[in-house]
Design an enzyme around this catalytic site. Structure first.
Site, PDB file in Angstrom:
ATOM      1  N   ASP A 117       0.860  -1.189   0.000  1.00  0.00           N
ATOM      2  CA  ASP A 117       0.000   0.000   0.000  1.00  0.00           C
ATOM      3  C   ASP A 117       0.896   1.239   0.000  1.00  0.00           C
ATOM      4  OD1 ASP A 117      -2.322   1.509   0.206  1.00  0.00           O
ATOM      5  OD2 ASP A 117      -2.284   1.493   2.394  1.00  0.00           O
ATOM      6  N   GLU A 156       2.483   4.808  -4.120  1.00  0.00           N
ATOM      7  CA  GLU A 156       2.427   5.745  -5.279  1.00  0.00           C
ATOM      8  C   GLU A 156       3.775   6.394  -5.560  1.00  0.00           C
ATOM      9  OE1 GLU A 156       0.199   5.642  -2.717  1.00  0.00           O
ATOM     10  OE2 GLU A 156      -1.159   4.468  -3.956  1.00  0.00           O
ATOM     11  N   ASP A 173      -9.005   3.798  -1.762  1.00  0.00           N
ATOM     12  CA  ASP A 173      -9.935   4.250  -0.725  1.00  0.00           C
ATOM     13  C   ASP A 173     -11.224   4.829  -1.294  1.00  0.00           C
ATOM     14  OD1 ASP A 173      -7.938   3.434   0.901  1.00  0.00           O
ATOM     15  OD2 ASP A 173      -7.259   5.441   1.462  1.00  0.00           O
TER      16      ASP A 173
HETATM   17  C1  GLC Z   1      -4.540   3.524   3.051  1.00  0.00           C
HETATM   18  C2  GLC Z   1      -5.115   2.287   2.356  1.00  0.00           C
HETATM   19  C3  GLC Z   1      -6.157   1.666   3.255  1.00  0.00           C
HETATM   20  C4  GLC Z   1      -5.545   1.319   4.585  1.00  0.00           C
HETATM   21  C5  GLC Z   1      -4.946   2.555   5.231  1.00  0.00           C
HETATM   22  C6  GLC Z   1      -4.180   2.239   6.509  1.00  0.00           C
HETATM   23  O1  GLC Z   1      -5.504   4.501   3.157  1.00  0.00           O
HETATM   24  O2  GLC Z   1      -5.631   2.596   1.103  1.00  0.00           O
HETATM   25  O3  GLC Z   1      -6.693   0.528   2.642  1.00  0.00           O
HETATM   26  O4  GLC Z   1      -6.510   0.778   5.431  1.00  0.00           O
HETATM   27  O5  GLC Z   1      -4.045   3.173   4.319  1.00  0.00           O
HETATM   28  O6  GLC Z   1      -3.162   1.359   6.257  1.00  0.00           O
END
Ligand code: GLC
Length: 763
Positions: free
Chosen positions: A400, A403, A473
């Site tokens: 995650d 980017e 998200d």
């Molecule tokens: C980002 C991710 C989300 C995750 C959060 C905390 O917003 O897209 O899915 O729960 O980070 O890690």
């Protein structure tokens, strides 16, 4: 204008000032460029065949040159603009982007920016602009990856720049997490072509926002260079595109299962979920741990306060058929004494800026960004990932914030990523950062002959080779539920087969009805995860009431019953570039009603899915394209080419199957552990009265988890059907089947047979 042939496949044109090249790659692919974009890091997988240009016209007096290319004619004029015709009909044309009256006053926004509202309107690129004709004012544009819009992106502009912005995604949202520089264009109502722009620098796709005459790709730092994909229909174009950007990942079979996630489950919550899923008979394949399981958000650590013994917990869950997924972000906390940090400092494994290691801020506070582009650093991450998974019994890694996200302003363009060969800068590698992260981690699996079990948020066009993906998200909104269908279908025609969204919505509070409808609408989503944000209402299947839990179970059971079919589709996506989830126009490219249908999808070629996506609705209009269709739940047959009203109350959904189709299925399976499933069901859809057609279905089987299939260790069963009968033959027998029994479901009746006994004879 002059030209010269540079071998059979490449022609160089010049007008004395600039030069341009036409390069035949294969029969469906031509590269058109002034100068090629670098392929150092954007690794394309195109293959050459014997395609070549054939010069056909010399009457030109230097005004134009015309070449045959299969059934297409390429014409290059004095201005070096390319025109392509198919059967004399304009098929594709470059053009100049003339100013039109339709303009946004982007420079006058300062006052609106104060309120924050219009800030996003800025940032349209200046610089190189490649223009392409819109022919009849009706062109439609598909593609561009995860942008949260309707299928047809006509009239909007989108910027390829991987972005983490959790505000509400919608069609005017210019950049999302992934940069997929690919559009498929439909025009003259029956022709389709594709364009892929192979640069990782920021670029803008302007899809007729200012003009009905042209669309454009704009970039400041990329080169004038693109691939034109030629083909008769979306199927051919999609296949060629997949060949260009690389085979989509064939993930472990288990990853078709249900993932229960939340930011952030505690050990106790996770245990209760596993326990309750078992108690109430809900299928479950993975429990997901979000960032709080780490020690102070230090990646590859586990906080003993959060989870006492991760390995013991994963063993406990594994005994229940459930795997553990943990999140891993890229940035490494700046903290001396933290082993990974110290190691990367020692090995010079972090990105640098103006001679120092670059620091920004993410969840752990100040943090540094590993330089995954450097082989040594990538190898360190692969090893750390492997050790971490082994030590903690982690089955799958969710990447995650890649980017890469940064809380302290964007990374400067000149952040350096040094490799042995050269130094790359952030403006070139930003859109590739996630890909190089997952490339590194995927080695932790492939080195052990395992298929990568990986998830990513960000990516580039080529990233689906290494990982599954989700679209970031979203919010618990009905509009986002509706958007999930075109989004996953678009990702699929962009080669991201194993894709999905957060079921129930991530940000904001969901409702009982929204959660159920969301699950129903995403029933066939290859990546299948319920995930929600910290601070929102819980949305696990047990969070509302008994009715919710019961419907949830019913829907999960339906999902699991279709997993062998989805697996066959994933295998075909990997091998042949065919999407799993398909927009209707992919199957029916000439049917006008299919071209903008955003609330129905095809799952493979045989299932038409039309879920309810509106609050309070208990019925909806369903368009059935040509052919005959059987309602999976009632057995009633419908004639296509028409619209019908179908009802589906809260606890129901709408699935139609092509008459005569074969769908492999499971029953009563709660975990997708391949070796434990011994009965395969074959659903034979009825034929309509008097209908005559021959159908062939190929069922694929392997171990579901290793890379042995690459060595040919798999089996294929061919099931041939027509209205008179059905035959199963094994056409490849290199994997001994795990199935002991086969049950045929036909006309509402089930007939059981010995699995191998059923092969090579009429049923
Ligand atoms: C980002 C991710 C989300 C995750 C959060 C905390 O917003 O897209 O899915 O729960 O980070 O890690």
């Amino acid at each position: 204008m002059k030209y010269e042939l540079m071998g059979q496949r490449c022609i160089r044109f010049t007008d004395g000032k600039k030069e341009k090249y036409l390069e035949a790659i294969n029969k469906g692919l031509v590269r058109i460029y002034e100068k090629k974009n670098s392929e150092d890091l954007v690794k394309l997988t195109y293959t050459f065949d014997d395609a070549s240009f054939e010069f056909i016209d010399d009457k030109s007096t230097n005004k134009k040159a015309v070449f045959d290319f299969g059934k297409y004619t390429f014409e290059v004029g004095e201005d070096l603009l390319i025109k392509v015709r198919e059967d004399k009909v304009p098929y594709f044309e470059e053009c100049l982007c003339k100013e039109t009256g339709r303009k946004s006053d982007a420079d006058a926004f300062d006052i609106a920016v104060l309120e924050g509202a219009a800030a996003k309107e800025k940032g349209i690129e200046k610089g190189l602009k490649m223009g392409f004709c819109i022919f009849d004012g009706k062109d439609r544009f598909y593609g561009l990856g995860d942008k949260a819009a309707q299928l047809n992106r006509r009239g909007y502009d989108y910027i390829s720049w991987n972005s983490d912005d959790p505000t509400q995604h919608n069609e005017t949202y210019k950049s999302l997490y992934k940069s997929v520089n690919y559009v498929m264009v439909n025009h003259h109502s029956y022709k389709y072509y594709g364009v892929f722009y192979p640069s990782s620098y920021k670029c803008t796709f302007n899809l007729g926002k200012e003009s009905d005459d042209f669309w454009s790709i704009e970039t400041e730092k990329g080169q004038a260079d693109y691939f034109l994909i030629l083909g008769e229909n979306p199927q051919q174009i999609t296949k060629t595109y997949a060949g260009l950007v690389g085979k989509t990942l064939f993930p472990p079979f288990k990853m078709l299962g249900y993932q229960q996630s939340r930011w952030s489950f505690t050990e106790e919550e996770a245990r209760n979920l596993v326990k309750n899923s078992k108690k109430y008979g809900l299928p479950l394949d993975y429990i997901v741990f979000d960032i709080d399981y780490m020690d102070n958000y230090k990646v590859y650590t586990v906080s003993e306060k959060w989870i006492k013994d991760m390995k013991a917990l994963s063993d406990e869950f594994a005994a229940e058929g459930v795997g553990i997924i943990t999140i891993i972000d890229p940035a490494v906390k700046l903290e001396k004494g933290y082993p990974l940090y110290d190691l990367l400092v020692k090995e010079k494994g972090f990105a640098t800026f103006e001679g120092e290691e670059y620091v920004n801020r993410v969840w752990p506070g100040d943090a540094k960004y590993p330089n995954y582009f450097d082989k040594k650093t990538a190898d360190i991450i692969a090893k750390v990932s492997k050790d971490y998974m082994k030590e903690n019994g982690v089955a799958c890694i969710w990447t995650d914030m890649n980017e890469p996200a940064s809380f302290n302003g964007p990374l400067p363009d000149k952040v350096e990523f040094k490799t042995e060969e050269k130094t790359y800068y952030h403006d070139e590698v930003h859109n590739l950062y996630a890909e190089y992260m997952v490339r590194a981690i995927s080695k932790a699996f492939t080195e052990d002959n395992k298929r990568p079990a990986l998830v990513t948020r960000a990516g580039f066009a080529t990233t689906a080779q290494f990982t599954t993906s989700w679209n970031g998200d979203n919010m618990s909104l009905w509009t986002h539920l509706a958007a999930s269908l075109p989004q996953v279908a678009t990702m699929n025609i962009c080669n991201f087969a194993m894709n999905g969204v957060d079921i129930g919505g991530f940000n904001c509070d969901t409702t009982k009805e929204l959660l159920i409808r969301w699950l129903e609408a995403n029933l066939f989503s290859p990546f299948f995860r319920n995930h929600s944000s910290i601070g929102t209402l819980h949305q696990e299947p047990f969070s509302f009431d008994e009715e919710t839990r019961e419907i949830y179970k019913k829907m999960l059971d339906i999902r699991y019953s279709f997993t062998p079919y989805l697996y066959d589709l994933l295998h075909r996506a990997h091998e042949c570039g065919e999407p799993v989830i398909r927009p209707l126009f992919y199957e029916y490219p000439l049917d006008e009603k299919c071209k903008e249908c955003n609330d129905e999808i095809f799952v493979g070629g045989d299932i038409l899915f039309a879920p309810i996506v509106n609050q309070g609705a208990t019925s909806r209009m369903v368009y059935l394209p040509e052919g005959n269709w059987v309602d999976f739940f009632t057995g009633k047959i419908y004639e296509g080419g028409k619209e019908y009203i179908f009802s589906a109350d809260f606890s129901e959904t709408i699935i139609l199957i092509k008459t005569g189709a074969v769908i492999p299925m499971f029953k009563n399976v709660k975990h997708l552990n391949k070796k434990d499933i011994d009965t395969l069901y074959l659903y034979f859809a009825p034929f309509a009265d008097g209908e005559k057609k021959d159908l062939v279905y190929e069922l694929y089987e392997d171990d579901g988890e290793t890379l042995d299939y690459e060595k040919g260790i798999y089996s294929i069963f061919r099931i041939s059907r027509n209205e008179e009968g059905t035959e199963i033959e094994q056409v490849k027998a290199d994997y001994p089947s795990d199935y002991k029994k086969v049950v045929i479901i036909e006309n509402g009746e089930e007939t059981e047979a010995d699995f191998y006994g059923s092969i090579n004879r009429d049923l």
